[in-house]
Design a protein around this motif. Structure first.
Motif, PDB file in Angstrom:
ATOM      1  N   ARG A 193      39.053  38.751  99.630  1.00 32.98           N
ATOM      2  CA  ARG A 193      38.314  38.536 100.873  1.00 32.98           C
ATOM      3  C   ARG A 193      36.821  38.351 100.599  1.00 32.98           C
ATOM      4  N   MET A 250      44.916  37.699  95.338  1.00 34.63           N
ATOM      5  CA  MET A 250      45.968  37.958  96.331  1.00 34.63           C
ATOM      6  C   MET A 250      47.336  38.061  95.665  1.00 34.63           C
ATOM      7  N   LEU A 251      47.586  37.171  94.686  1.00 36.13           N
ATOM      8  CA  LEU A 251      48.867  37.234  93.968  1.00 36.13           C
ATOM      9  C   LEU A 251      49.016  38.574  93.260  1.00 36.13           C
ATOM     10  N   MET A 254      49.804  41.173  95.779  1.00 35.21           N
ATOM     11  CA  MET A 254      51.187  41.063  96.247  1.00 35.21           C
ATOM     12  C   MET A 254      52.164  41.572  95.196  1.00 35.21           C
ATOM     13  N   LYS A 264      54.536  46.865 104.467  1.00 34.30           N
ATOM     14  CA  LYS A 264      53.767  47.156 105.678  1.00 34.30           C
ATOM     15  C   LYS A 264      52.553  48.011 105.368  1.00 34.30           C
ATOM     16  N   LEU A 268      48.787  44.009 104.110  1.00 34.53           N
ATOM     17  CA  LEU A 268      48.606  42.639 103.638  1.00 34.53           C
ATOM     18  C   LEU A 268      48.690  41.667 104.799  1.00 34.53           C
ATOM     19  N   GLU A 269      49.409  42.094 105.841  1.00 36.59           N
ATOM     20  CA  GLU A 269      49.616  41.186 106.964  1.00 36.59           C
ATOM     21  C   GLU A 269      48.339  40.930 107.739  1.00 36.59           C
ATOM     22  N   VAL A 270      47.351  41.788 107.567  1.00 35.40           N
ATOM     23  CA  VAL A 270      46.107  41.546 108.289  1.00 35.40           C
ATOM     24  C   VAL A 270      45.037  41.191 107.293  1.00 35.40           C
TER      25      VAL A 270
ATOM     26  N   LEU B 142      50.392  31.004 101.152  1.00 30.44           N
ATOM     27  CA  LEU B 142      49.415  31.902 100.546  1.00 30.44           C
ATOM     28  C   LEU B 142      48.260  31.111  99.947  1.00 30.44           C
ATOM     29  N   TYR B 145      46.032  30.004 102.589  1.00 32.18           N
ATOM     30  CA  TYR B 145      45.326  31.195 103.054  1.00 32.18           C
ATOM     31  C   TYR B 145      44.089  31.460 102.184  1.00 32.18           C
ATOM     32  N   SER B 146      44.119  31.051 100.920  1.00 33.39           N
ATOM     33  CA  SER B 146      42.980  31.331 100.041  1.00 33.39           C
ATOM     34  C   SER B 146      41.971  30.194  99.949  1.00 33.39           C
ATOM     35  N   TYR B 200      47.511  31.708 108.647  1.00 33.33           N
ATOM     36  CA  TYR B 200      47.216  33.094 109.004  1.00 33.33           C
ATOM     37  C   TYR B 200      48.376  33.710 109.786  1.00 33.33           C
ATOM     38  N   VAL B 203      51.682  34.157 107.703  1.00 30.07           N
ATOM     39  CA  VAL B 203      51.667  35.346 106.845  1.00 30.07           C
ATOM     40  C   VAL B 203      52.003  36.585 107.666  1.00 30.07           C
ATOM     41  N   ILE B 204      51.389  36.674 108.864  1.00 26.34           N
ATOM     42  CA  ILE B 204      51.631  37.862 109.693  1.00 26.34           C
ATOM     43  C   ILE B 204      53.063  37.904 110.208  1.00 26.34           C
ATOM     44  N   GLY B 207      55.676  39.064 107.824  1.00 28.62           N
ATOM     45  CA  GLY B 207      55.763  40.513 107.713  1.00 28.62           C
ATOM     46  C   GLY B 207      56.529  41.125 108.872  1.00 28.62           C
TER      47      GLY B 207
END
Lengths: 270, 320
Positions: A193, A250-251, A254, A264, A268-270, B142, B145-146, B200, B203-204, B207
């Motif tokens: 991020r 990120m990989l 994960m 959960k 990671l979902e947010v 993913l 996402y990056s 985005y 990804v959510i 989950g």
């Protein structure tokens, strides 16, 4: 998992480049040439708006991205885990206060606030780190708090209390080791991020003007006609670097998550 | 808990958030090094006589105790007075309100498209994610996402506008343009933003789907022998709607922030481009108003999401 290894490989590559930047730069041809000259033998990735070698800029840019990414993620993880543990473990007034604060920060649009703060402060690498860390810790705190809430109700913690262990002992010897996996995965995500956020701030022109970073390469390419002149080499490589660095962290995160099967929990979902 | 109590609670919570936003906005310039008056006047401070500065300080109440300053500040805000933008030479609120529709014009469609496409992609990849194709798709999401959104925008401009010359290089469509020109200006900004909101969301939702697919009612539905489509639409999409709505509200804030940067790439004359000018001019009142207004938009989106959640989730209503 193989993808996790790929992430680690890319991370190591960038960190290696960042550390040995001056040495690597010495090994490649990088004469100053005409502005926006295309890739050639003398400039492997062409030159930018002031005739500087793009590849050299990329190599030095990795220093800013890695440094800002790792440092601000580190600071925000420290703050976030402190707040998360304290408010999750002690509950009560502290939790009401910090919980409210975390909720507030999660609602606030991060980017406009970051831009506002960065505009007030002098543009420097340290201030960028400060701004990112200041706005990113609630994400860590939220996840840690949830986990600590679960831990404090668990039987082994109850058992420890019955044995007369004090809070400090329980927190340092039992709570922290139990959230450390979570913290590490969260730290890795925070780096991803932070690299993106640094690039965004630099792209808007709020970066440190004394260092060339990937974000500022994009900024100058946009501002000084690199894009409009079709000089793709002035912005394509920088963007690839930002994406690769972000994706590799990120990989990695994960991979850690997969191993622990806590999809959960680490948020990671947010 | 009655419905009234529920609303009252939410209302109190949001009021608190709004108050905190205002307080934050009040504190930031006063915490920063230097005299707050310089932040209000900007470069004009060099052209204003010292006596006039004192007078202005009095007018803004900067010579009074903090609490009174805050009261004055609140009184100004209630009247819609967000300060005076020195770089545009007009009250801030007019500048922002004038540019806001342009930003919403690209934010709203891309948020909606992103939610719909992202939700389906997320459900698709989250549901029994063993196949190679699904795994590839997940990794591709993913990757998106990056990627920095503005960089993708630059690439899109390079390909579609500079090389293929299919679409305009950016800017808003001229006022007298016909429908095709109008749409051609919108395509790239909206497409870029949509790709990001989609990633985005996917990804959510992935989950969420993974979580739900382990529940017993899913097993029941499957053992009844329902067709896949029927099952996905009725049994999987429905329970995942409340989290999706809640996330969409946050998403909207995310898309709005994203739009601010994407606008810069496409020279789209919305709030983002104005923000860039404000940054260059160090126009602090404008930047502060921008933060306040985008925060208020996000809070509003969250409030709407709360109401929608009650409508779609019977479990919430049954408590009343």
């Amino acid at each position: 998992m193989r993808l996790e290894l790929l992430g680690i490989a890319i991370i190591s590559f960038f960190i290696f480049t960042a550390i040995f930047a001056p040495v690597i730069v010495g090994l490649i041809p990088h004469d100053k040439s005409e502005p926006y000259s295309p890739p050639s033998k003398n400039n492997l990735l062409g030159t930018n708006d002031i005739g500087e070698d793009v590849l050299v800029e990329l190599i030095y840019g990795s220093r800013v991205s890695m440094f800002v990414g790792l440092t601000s993620a580190f600071v925000s993880t420290i703050i976030g885990s402190f707040v998360g543990i304290i408010s999750g473990y002690y509950r009560g007034f502290l939790d009401d206060f910090f919980g409210g604060l975390i909720d507030l920060f999660l609602v606030l649009p991060a980017l406009p606030l970051m831009i506002l703060l960065a505009a007030y402060l002098e543009p420097s690498v340290w201030n960028i780190i400060l701004v990112i860390a200041l706005l990113w810790w609630p994400n860590t705190a939220r996840v840690v708090r949830a986990k600590v809430l679960e831990l404090r109700e668990s039987q082994f913690v109850e058992g420890l209390r019955c044995l007369g262990a004090n809070d400090l002992y329980i927190i340092t010897r039992h709570i922290i080791p139990n959230v450390s996996d979570l913290l590490f995965a969260n730290f890795t995500l925070s780096v991803a991020r932070a690299i993106l956020l640094e690039a965004s701030l630099s792209f808007i022109g709020l970066g440190d003007p004394t260092y060339e970073s990937w974000g500022s390469m994009l900024h100058y390419s946009m501002k000084r006609g690199g894009l409009l002149n079709g000089a793709w080499w002035s912005f394509v490589p920088a963007g690839i670097c930002v994406s690769l660095a972000t994706m590799s962290f990120m990989l990695f995160a994960m991979g850690l998550e997969d191993r622990k099967k806590r999809t959960k929990a680490i948020g990671l979902e947010v | 808990m009655s419905l009234f109590q529920y609303f009252f609670r939410k209302f109190a919570r949001y009021s608190l958030v709004i108050f905190a936003i205002i307080l934050l906005n009040f504190c930031i310039p006063r915490l920063m090094p230097g005299d707050p008056i310089t932040y209000i006047l900007g470069e004009d401070i060099y052209y204003v006589a010292p006596e006039q500065i004192e007078e202005l300080k009095k007018e803004y109440g900067l010579d009074r105790p903090l609490l009174e300053q805050f009261k004055l500040y609140m009184a100004r805000l209630v009247r819609g007075d967000f300060g005076y933008s020195f770089s545009f030479g007009r009250p801030v609120i007019y500048v922002v309100l004038e540019k806001l529709p342009m930003t919403l014009l690209i934010t709203i469609p891309s948020t909606f498209m992103g939610i719909v496409i992202g939700a389906y992609l997320g459900i698709f990849t989250g549901w029994r994610s063993e196949s190679v194709f699904k795994r590839l798709l997940t990794n591709f999401i993913l990757l998106v996402y990056s990627i920095p959104s503005y960089w993708l925008g630059m690439i899109a401009l390079l390909i579609f506008s500079l090389k293929l010359k299919l679409l305009p290089l950016g800017g808003a469509p001229p006022l007298d343009s016909d429908l095709t020109t109008f749409i051609s200006h919108l395509i790239l900004p909206i497409a870029t933003l949509t790709i990001f909101t989609t990633a985005y969301n996917a990804v959510i939702m992935r989950g969420v789907t993974k979580g739900i697919s382990e529940e017993y009612f899913v097993m029941t539905a499957l053992s009844k022998g329902l067709t896949k489509i029927h099952f996905l639409n009725r049994h999987l999409l429905k329970p995942s709607l409340p989290p999706l709505i809640a996330i969409s509200a946050i998403e909207f804030g995310f898309a709005f922030s994203g739009a601010l940067i994407v606008e810069i790439v496409f020279s789209w004359p919305g709030v983002g481009l104005m923000m860039l000018e404000a940054i260059i001019a160090r126009d602090y009142p404008l930047l502060q108003a921008l933060f306040t207004i985008s925060a208020l938009i996000v809070v509003l989106a969250n409030a709407i999401a709360d109401i929608l959640c009650i409508l779609v989730d019977p479990r919430l209503r049954s408590d009343f």
